[in-house]
Design a protein around this motif. Structure first.
Motif, PDB file in Angstrom:
ATOM      1  N   ARG A  29      10.371  -0.250   1.125  1.00 36.47           N
ATOM      2  CA  ARG A  29       9.355  -0.356   0.060  1.00 36.47           C
ATOM      3  C   ARG A  29       9.536  -1.680  -0.666  1.00 36.47           C
ATOM      4  N   GLU A  73       0.823  -1.214   0.000  1.00 27.99           N
ATOM      5  CA  GLU A  73       0.000   0.000   0.000  1.00 27.99           C
ATOM      6  C   GLU A  73       0.853   1.258   0.000  1.00 27.99           C
ATOM      7  N   ALA A  74       1.953   1.227   0.772  1.00 28.77           N
ATOM      8  CA  ALA A  74       2.827   2.404   0.839  1.00 28.77           C
ATOM      9  C   ALA A  74       4.125   2.020   1.526  1.00 28.77           C
TER      10      ALA A  74
END
Ligand SMILES: [Zn+2]
Length: 290
Positions: A288, A240-241
């Motif tokens: 990430r 998602e992030a």
């Protein structure tokens, strides 16, 4: 966040003693007694479990994980030795953490017995460094030394002749264990879980919490599924992030008391190290997906 189903802990259906309800001294089987140290906490659960292993009638016992150097605990251990009509002939230690190892050298001196552990620092100058695969002939019985790195790098388990395995902090009697960071290693931890599973243990005698006798294999399966679940939760959150470790912990461990978050952060960092080594994530401060 995609809803990954949390694996079900098989122990939720077992009749285990409630937290705080474990006896101070318990004979678990003819070969093994347990003495509970008075050091309960969110991390040590009911307290550290110290084990006495020896053949009945041998007059000898091996102390496994003496625990904290506490006078009340020492008195309980000496009472348990007396109940077995045994003297301590060796002190074995599963790993270097103080809640297992602190009393090893002082009590070994008191008992006139050597310390044996995977780490030379724990074993001390007069002790013995154990090698996985060794079979120790002690106290009228045989104890197998099993490599179980993961929680710490030096972690060992001890298999007794009945088929029970003393697992230290590799598996806990309640909840799940922590893969410490930076010392621990998730990949090694998973291999160690499979190694103990392959032994087909008749029981798991844990460093903290009650003995697991009903279906030890199901607990090991659950531990493997739990680690896979945590890994998937992290990947889903990063999908998602990008996020920091603190953000990931706040999210993945939202349902847990904040006092266990520092330990959860260690397991999270260790899991991120595994995912980074596998090329699935990148970045350090802010992580990430790769
Ligand atoms: Zn511990």
């Amino acid at each position: 966040m995609r809803d990954v189903d949390a694996p079900v802990d098989p122990r939720s259906a077992w009749d285990l003693p409630a937290p705080g309800a474990m006896p101070v001294i318990a004979e678990l089987e003819p070969l093994v007694s347990r003495v509970l140290a008075p050091n309960p906490s969110p991390m040590t659960l009911d307290g550290t479990n110290t084990y006495l292993v020896g053949a009945p009638g041998s007059g000898q016992a091996v102390l496994v994980d003496p625990g904290p150097d506490d006078p009340a605990h020492l008195a309980a251990v000496e009472a348990a030795l007396a109940a077995r009509e045994a003297r301590c002939v060796a002190v074995l230690v599963t790993h270097h953490h103080g809640d297992h190892a602190e009393a090893a050298l002082p009590w070994a001196t008191r008992f006139g017995a050597p310390v044996a552990a995977a780490s030379a620092r724990v074993a001390g100058d007069d002790g013995r460094v154990l090698v996985p695969g060794e079979r120790l002939r002690l106290a009228g019985t045989t104890i197998g030394v099993v490599a179980t790195p993961g929680h710490t790098a030096d972690h060992l388990a001890f298999r007794v002749e009945s088929g029970a395995v003393l697992v230290g902090d590799h598996v806990l009697g309640r909840g799940t264990s922590v893969v410490t960071h930076p010392e621990g290693d998730v990949t090694a931890y998973l291999e160690s879980l499979r190694r103990v599973y392959d032994l087909g243990p008749s029981a798991l005698y844990c460093g903290h919490g009650p003995e697991l006798t009903e279906d030890p294999g199901a607990v090991l399966d659950f531990y493997l599924a739990h680690r896979a679940y945590r890994e998937q939760q992290l990947l889903d959150a990063l999908g998602e992030a990008p996020a920091t470790v603190d953000e990931l912990v706040a999210r993945v461990y939202a349902g847990y008391p904040e006092e266990v978050w520092p330990a959860a952060a260690q397991s999270t960092r260790a899991t991120l190290d595994k995912l980074r080594a596998e090329g699935r994530i990148e970045g350090s401060d802010r992580v990430r997906l790769a």
